[in-house]
Design an enzyme around this catalytic site. Structure first.
Site, PDB file in Angstrom:
ATOM      1  N   ALA A  23      -4.430   7.735  -4.096  1.00 50.40           N
ATOM      2  CA  ALA A  23      -3.067   7.305  -4.395  1.00 50.40           C
ATOM      3  C   ALA A  23      -3.149   5.826  -4.765  1.00 50.40           C
ATOM      4  CB  ALA A  23      -2.172   7.519  -3.176  1.00 50.40           C
ATOM      5  N   SER A  57       0.856  -1.181   0.000  1.00 48.21           N
ATOM      6  CA  SER A  57       0.000   0.000   0.000  1.00 48.21           C
ATOM      7  C   SER A  57       0.897   1.237   0.000  1.00 48.21           C
ATOM      8  CB  SER A  57      -0.939  -0.028   1.206  1.00 48.21           C
ATOM      9  OG  SER A  57      -1.954   0.935   1.060  1.00 48.21           O
ATOM     10  N   ASN A  58       0.364   2.375   0.394  1.00 48.49           N
ATOM     11  CA  ASN A  58       1.184   3.598   0.444  1.00 48.49           C
ATOM     12  C   ASN A  58       0.705   4.495   1.576  1.00 48.49           C
ATOM     13  OD1 ASN A  58      -0.911   5.487  -0.615  1.00 48.49           O
ATOM     14  ND2 ASN A  58      -0.766   4.113  -2.366  1.00 48.49           N
ATOM     15  N   ARG A  59       1.341   5.657   1.723  1.00 49.82           N
ATOM     16  CA  ARG A  59       1.125   6.493   2.914  1.00 49.82           C
ATOM     17  C   ARG A  59      -0.117   7.376   2.868  1.00 49.82           C
ATOM     18  NH1 ARG A  59       6.150  10.021   3.812  1.00 49.82           N
ATOM     19  NH2 ARG A  59       4.718  11.011   5.267  1.00 49.82           N
TER      20      ARG A  59
END
Ligand code: C5P
Length: 215
Positions: A88, A21-23
């Site tokens: 995102a 995943s991402n931030r």
């Protein structure tokens, strides 16, 4: 107007408990949804997994992976006048997604990735009179990268930000961005709350829609 907004990260599962995943916190997309409601619009918010409550009067659709987000955007787009792709989206997913938890000993040392579909590129043929706004989170060559994405994805506006700045980007309540347009000079904005930036983006959508009605 009816405005479709995406927010948050996507999750790309390796097995039922592990994912890439991402931030992204989802704060920017949720703030745009709030600002759109405050300006009298009808909002559908497609969100990846985030720890945020649904803003009042917003219709929320929860998704996890990029493919689920693409399916939801495809389904909802026809009923909306504008799309703000703030999510995102993970660019890659594991090629193999195990349906049961992998044992530590069975975990491959290298995970093979394949590219996810680009949601904006996929729905570009359905744009017709709709207004499309995208985001570009960059660490280098912000202007160049933003302009490339603006043209490639056929956008009316791209919101570019330098995610290296501490008061702008992922978990912050504020953002400092440059608005990049296809037909005029880039517009750097001062540091502002994500809600206020949301208001500016919605105002752009309103003006653009008004102009295309009078043309
Ligand atoms: O190429 P990049 O991911 O930086 O582009 C950012 C813009 O494209 C954002 O508006 C994002 O929501 C959108 N995007 C997309 N589908 C992807 C990746 C990004 O629509 N798979």
């Amino acid at each position: 107007m009816k405005i479709l907004i995406t927010a948050g990260p996507t999750r790309e599962y390796i097995d039922p408990v592990r994912f890439l995943s991402n931030r992204s916190s989802g704060k920017m997309g949720f703030a745009i949804a709030e600002a759109a409601v405050a300006r009298g619009h009808e909002v559908t918010l497609i969100s990846g997994p985030v720890l945020l409550g649904t803003p009042p009067e917003v219709t929320r659709i929860d998704v996890e992976s990029a493919e689920e987000m693409l399916a939801a955007v495809r389904r909802e787009l026809s009923g909306n006048d504008a799309l703000v792709m703030c999510a995102a989206v993970s660019d890659f997913r594991p090629r193999i997604q195990a349906c049961h938890k992998l044992k530590k000993s069975a975990m491959p040392p290298v995970i093979e990735l394949i590219g996810n579909p680009d949601i904006l590129q996929c729905v570009k043929p359905q744009k017709s009179g709709r207004i499309f706004v995208g985001f570009a989170a960059e660490t280098d060559n912000i202007h160049v990268e933003a302009e490339r994405k603006l043209h490639e994805k056929g956008l009316d506006l791209i919101v570019a930000n330098d995610i290296k700045e501490p008061d702008a980007g992922f978990e912050a309540d504020t953002n400092r961005v440059i608005l990049v347009y296809p037909d005029r000079e880039p517009e750097p904005l001062p540091l502002m709350t994500k809600f206020d930036l949301g208001g500016k983006l919605i105002e752009f959508i309103e003006l653009k829609a008004e102009k295309s009605h009078t043309n």
